[in-house]
Design a protein around this motif. Structure first.
Motif, PDB file in Angstrom:
ATOM      1  N   ARG A  11      37.061 -34.922   9.920  1.00  0.00           N
ATOM      2  CA  ARG A  11      36.431 -36.240  10.109  1.00  0.00           C
ATOM      3  C   ARG A  11      37.448 -37.357   9.885  1.00  0.00           C
ATOM      4  NH1 ARG A  11      30.809 -37.325  10.173  1.00  0.00           N
ATOM      5  NH2 ARG A  11      30.508 -39.539  10.445  1.00  0.00           N
ATOM      6  N   ILE A  12      38.322 -37.192   8.878  1.00  0.00           N
ATOM      7  CA  ILE A  12      39.367 -38.176   8.609  1.00  0.00           C
ATOM      8  C   ILE A  12      40.301 -38.299   9.805  1.00  0.00           C
ATOM      9  CG2 ILE A  12      41.421 -38.649   7.201  1.00  0.00           C
ATOM     10  CD1 ILE A  12      39.838 -37.359   4.822  1.00  0.00           C
ATOM     11  N   VAL A  13      40.743 -37.170  10.331  1.00  0.00           N
ATOM     12  CA  VAL A  13      41.655 -37.179  11.476  1.00  0.00           C
ATOM     13  C   VAL A  13      40.959 -37.764  12.703  1.00  0.00           C
ATOM     14  CG1 VAL A  13      42.953 -35.699  13.071  1.00  0.00           C
ATOM     15  CG2 VAL A  13      43.088 -35.307  10.604  1.00  0.00           C
ATOM     16  N   GLU A  14      39.699 -37.442  12.889  1.00  0.00           N
ATOM     17  CA  GLU A  14      38.921 -37.984  14.008  1.00  0.00           C
ATOM     18  C   GLU A  14      38.854 -39.515  13.944  1.00  0.00           C
ATOM     19  OE1 GLU A  14      34.258 -37.917  14.459  1.00  0.00           O
ATOM     20  OE2 GLU A  14      35.096 -35.947  14.943  1.00  0.00           O
ATOM     21  N   LYS A  15      38.642 -40.052  12.761  1.00  0.00           N
ATOM     22  CA  LYS A  15      38.450 -41.498  12.601  1.00  0.00           C
ATOM     23  C   LYS A  15      39.763 -42.270  12.453  1.00  0.00           C
ATOM     24  CE  LYS A  15      35.851 -45.076  10.755  1.00  0.00           C
ATOM     25  NZ  LYS A  15      34.705 -45.699  11.235  1.00  0.00           N
ATOM     26  N   TYR A  16      40.724 -41.714  11.694  1.00  0.00           N
ATOM     27  CA  TYR A  16      41.958 -42.437  11.368  1.00  0.00           C
ATOM     28  C   TYR A  16      43.218 -41.873  12.016  1.00  0.00           C
ATOM     29  CZ  TYR A  16      39.333 -45.029   7.873  1.00  0.00           C
ATOM     30  OH  TYR A  16      38.425 -45.854   7.240  1.00  0.00           O
ATOM     31  N   GLY A  17      43.142 -40.684  12.568  1.00  0.00           N
ATOM     32  CA  GLY A  17      44.320 -40.066  13.171  1.00  0.00           C
ATOM     33  C   GLY A  17      45.080 -39.170  12.210  1.00  0.00           C
ATOM     34  N   SER A  18      45.030 -39.490  10.912  1.00  0.00           N
ATOM     35  CA  SER A  18      45.687 -38.668   9.896  1.00  0.00           C
ATOM     36  C   SER A  18      45.176 -39.064   8.513  1.00  0.00           C
ATOM     37  CB  SER A  18      47.207 -38.846   9.927  1.00  0.00           C
ATOM     38  OG  SER A  18      47.562 -40.153   9.488  1.00  0.00           O
ATOM     39  N   VAL A  19      45.371 -38.167   7.570  1.00  0.00           N
ATOM     40  CA  VAL A  19      44.999 -38.459   6.188  1.00  0.00           C
ATOM     41  C   VAL A  19      45.868 -39.601   5.661  1.00  0.00           C
ATOM     42  CG1 VAL A  19      44.911 -37.539   3.843  1.00  0.00           C
ATOM     43  CG2 VAL A  19      44.161 -36.112   5.753  1.00  0.00           C
ATOM     44  N   ALA A  20      47.141 -39.598   6.027  1.00  0.00           N
ATOM     45  CA  ALA A  20      48.059 -40.650   5.571  1.00  0.00           C
ATOM     46  C   ALA A  20      47.603 -42.029   6.039  1.00  0.00           C
ATOM     47  CB  ALA A  20      49.470 -40.360   6.062  1.00  0.00           C
ATOM     48  N   GLU A  21      47.118 -42.125   7.257  1.00  0.00           N
ATOM     49  CA  GLU A  21      46.650 -43.418   7.781  1.00  0.00           C
ATOM     50  C   GLU A  21      45.390 -43.868   7.055  1.00  0.00           C
ATOM     51  OE1 GLU A  21      46.378 -46.961   9.834  1.00  0.00           O
ATOM     52  OE2 GLU A  21      48.078 -45.626   9.508  1.00  0.00           O
ATOM     53  N   MET A  22      44.482 -42.947   6.773  1.00  0.00           N
ATOM     54  CA  MET A  22      43.299 -43.322   6.016  1.00  0.00           C
ATOM     55  C   MET A  22      43.711 -43.839   4.635  1.00  0.00           C
ATOM     56  SD  MET A  22      40.080 -41.184   4.447  1.00  0.00           S
ATOM     57  CE  MET A  22      41.023 -40.736   3.009  1.00  0.00           C
ATOM     58  N   CYS A  23      44.643 -43.156   3.995  1.00  0.00           N
ATOM     59  CA  CYS A  23      45.122 -43.589   2.682  1.00  0.00           C
ATOM     60  C   CYS A  23      45.705 -44.995   2.762  1.00  0.00           C
ATOM     61  CB  CYS A  23      46.174 -42.618   2.156  1.00  0.00           C
ATOM     62  SG  CYS A  23      45.513 -41.013   1.685  1.00  0.00           S
ATOM     63  N   ARG A  24      46.489 -45.248   3.767  1.00  0.00           N
ATOM     64  CA  ARG A  24      47.096 -46.568   3.933  1.00  0.00           C
ATOM     65  C   ARG A  24      46.017 -47.641   4.059  1.00  0.00           C
ATOM     66  NH1 ARG A  24      48.303 -50.282   7.326  1.00  0.00           N
ATOM     67  NH2 ARG A  24      47.514 -49.312   9.203  1.00  0.00           N
ATOM     68  N   GLN A  25      45.019 -47.382   4.874  1.00  0.00           N
ATOM     69  CA  GLN A  25      43.979 -48.375   5.115  1.00  0.00           C
ATOM     70  C   GLN A  25      43.023 -48.556   3.932  1.00  0.00           C
ATOM     71  OE1 GLN A  25      41.990 -48.443   8.896  1.00  0.00           O
ATOM     72  NE2 GLN A  25      43.794 -47.649   9.978  1.00  0.00           N
ATOM     73  N   LEU A  26      42.797 -47.505   3.155  1.00  0.00           N
ATOM     74  CA  LEU A  26      41.855 -47.593   2.045  1.00  0.00           C
ATOM     75  C   LEU A  26      42.526 -47.808   0.692  1.00  0.00           C
ATOM     76  CD1 LEU A  26      39.236 -44.834   2.945  1.00  0.00           C
ATOM     77  CD2 LEU A  26      39.300 -47.229   3.623  1.00  0.00           C
ATOM     78  N   GLY A  27      43.859 -47.818   0.683  1.00  0.00           N
ATOM     79  CA  GLY A  27      44.571 -48.069  -0.563  1.00  0.00           C
ATOM     80  C   GLY A  27      44.715 -46.869  -1.485  1.00  0.00           C
ATOM     81  N   TYR A  28      44.654 -45.676  -0.921  1.00  0.00           N
ATOM     82  CA  TYR A  28      44.864 -44.463  -1.713  1.00  0.00           C
ATOM     83  C   TYR A  28      46.322 -44.038  -1.613  1.00  0.00           C
ATOM     84  CZ  TYR A  28      39.831 -43.514  -2.151  1.00  0.00           C
ATOM     85  OH  TYR A  28      38.502 -43.567  -2.461  1.00  0.00           O
ATOM     86  N   GLU A  29      46.817 -43.385  -2.653  1.00  0.00           N
ATOM     87  CA  GLU A  29      48.150 -42.803  -2.652  1.00  0.00           C
ATOM     88  C   GLU A  29      48.059 -41.457  -1.924  1.00  0.00           C
ATOM     89  OE1 GLU A  29      52.017 -42.292  -3.077  1.00  0.00           O
ATOM     90  OE2 GLU A  29      51.018 -44.099  -3.832  1.00  0.00           O
ATOM     91  N   PRO A  30      48.841 -41.252  -0.851  1.00  0.00           N
ATOM     92  CA  PRO A  30      48.739 -40.001  -0.074  1.00  0.00           C
ATOM     93  C   PRO A  30      48.910 -38.726  -0.901  1.00  0.00           C
ATOM     94  CG  PRO A  30      50.019 -41.605   1.130  1.00  0.00           C
ATOM     95  CD  PRO A  30      49.781 -42.191  -0.236  1.00  0.00           C
ATOM     96  N   THR A  31      49.815 -38.723  -1.856  1.00  0.00           N
ATOM     97  CA  THR A  31      50.003 -37.500  -2.651  1.00  0.00           C
ATOM     98  C   THR A  31      48.782 -37.221  -3.526  1.00  0.00           C
ATOM     99  OG1 THR A  31      51.228 -38.755  -4.318  1.00  0.00           O
ATOM    100  CG2 THR A  31      52.524 -37.568  -2.676  1.00  0.00           C
ATOM    101  N   LYS A  32      48.174 -38.262  -4.075  1.00  0.00           N
ATOM    102  CA  LYS A  32      46.968 -38.072  -4.884  1.00  0.00           C
ATOM    103  C   LYS A  32      45.803 -37.596  -4.019  1.00  0.00           C
ATOM    104  CE  LYS A  32      48.110 -41.266  -8.577  1.00  0.00           C
ATOM    105  NZ  LYS A  32      47.769 -42.493  -9.287  1.00  0.00           N
ATOM    106  N   MET A  33      45.714 -38.115  -2.792  1.00  0.00           N
ATOM    107  CA  MET A  33      44.657 -37.676  -1.886  1.00  0.00           C
ATOM    108  C   MET A  33      44.842 -36.203  -1.531  1.00  0.00           C
ATOM    109  SD  MET A  33      41.869 -38.216  -0.264  1.00  0.00           S
ATOM    110  CE  MET A  33      41.675 -39.957  -0.514  1.00  0.00           C
ATOM    111  N   SER A  34      46.075 -35.788  -1.323  1.00  0.00           N
ATOM    112  CA  SER A  34      46.353 -34.383  -1.022  1.00  0.00           C
ATOM    113  C   SER A  34      45.891 -33.485  -2.161  1.00  0.00           C
ATOM    114  CB  SER A  34      47.846 -34.185  -0.776  1.00  0.00           C
ATOM    115  OG  SER A  34      48.125 -32.827  -0.538  1.00  0.00           O
ATOM    116  N   VAL A  35      46.144 -33.895  -3.403  1.00  0.00           N
ATOM    117  CA  VAL A  35      45.709 -33.119  -4.564  1.00  0.00           C
ATOM    118  C   VAL A  35      44.186 -33.055  -4.609  1.00  0.00           C
ATOM    119  CG1 VAL A  35      45.638 -33.089  -7.095  1.00  0.00           C
ATOM    120  CG2 VAL A  35      47.790 -33.542  -5.913  1.00  0.00           C
ATOM    121  N   LYS A  36      43.535 -34.178  -4.321  1.00  0.00           N
ATOM    122  CA  LYS A  36      42.066 -34.194  -4.332  1.00  0.00           C
ATOM    123  C   LYS A  36      41.498 -33.290  -3.244  1.00  0.00           C
ATOM    124  CE  LYS A  36      41.647 -38.716  -6.370  1.00  0.00           C
ATOM    125  NZ  LYS A  36      40.738 -39.799  -6.613  1.00  0.00           N
TER     126      LYS A  36
END
Length: 78
Positions: A11-36
């Protein structure tokens, strides 16, 4: 207990193209999101925020955040 977040990742990739892009737009740290996504799971606040931005309804939250990961050995025992 481990959760399968593959539907959420899709769903993230469908909406944002990548997890990294969602993190950028929502203010999450990509490495922390990966752990979650892969290990620790999400806080209630994370679930509400991410669901809101991905258009996930309250009824769908369980299938995105709380689907249990099935281990190969459990499939063989069935």
């Amino acid at each position: 207990m481990e959760f399968d977040h593959s539907k959420l990742k899709g769903r993230i990739v469908e909406k944002y193209g990548s997890v990294a892009e969602m993190c950028r737009q929502l203010g999450y740290e990509p490495t922390k999101m990966s752990v979650k996504l892969n290990h620790t799971g999400f806080t209630r606040a994370d679930i509400v925020k991410i669901s809101d931005h991905l258009g996930i309804s309250q009824e769908e939250i369980g299938s995105y955040f709380f689907t249990l990961k099935v281990k190969k050995s459990e499939l063989e025992d069935a």
